[in-house]
Design a protein around this motif. Structure first.
Motif: not given
Length: 52
Positions: A1-20
């Motif tokens: 499920m896509p989410m928004e990066c809390p810093v920049c607001g871009r839509t990201i997939d948690p499974q392929t996120a750069a960091a958590s």
């Protein structure tokens, strides 16, 4: 499920996120290491900015 990066607001997939990071028992996902580093430096400013 896509989410928004809390810093920049871009839509990201948690499974392929750069960091958590976990803050206040919630996991946040980031589209870049830069966003992750900004969050970790001041999580209170960004926590809750996920659009969900």
């Amino acid at each position: 499920m896509p989410m928004e990066c809390p810093v920049c607001g871009r839509t990201i997939d948690p499974q392929t996120a750069a960091a958590s990071a976990t803050y206040d028992a919630q996991t946040y996902y980031f589209n870049s290491e830069v966003c992750h580093d900004r969050f970790v430096a001041d999580p209170g400013s960004y926590a809750g900015n996920t659009g969900s």
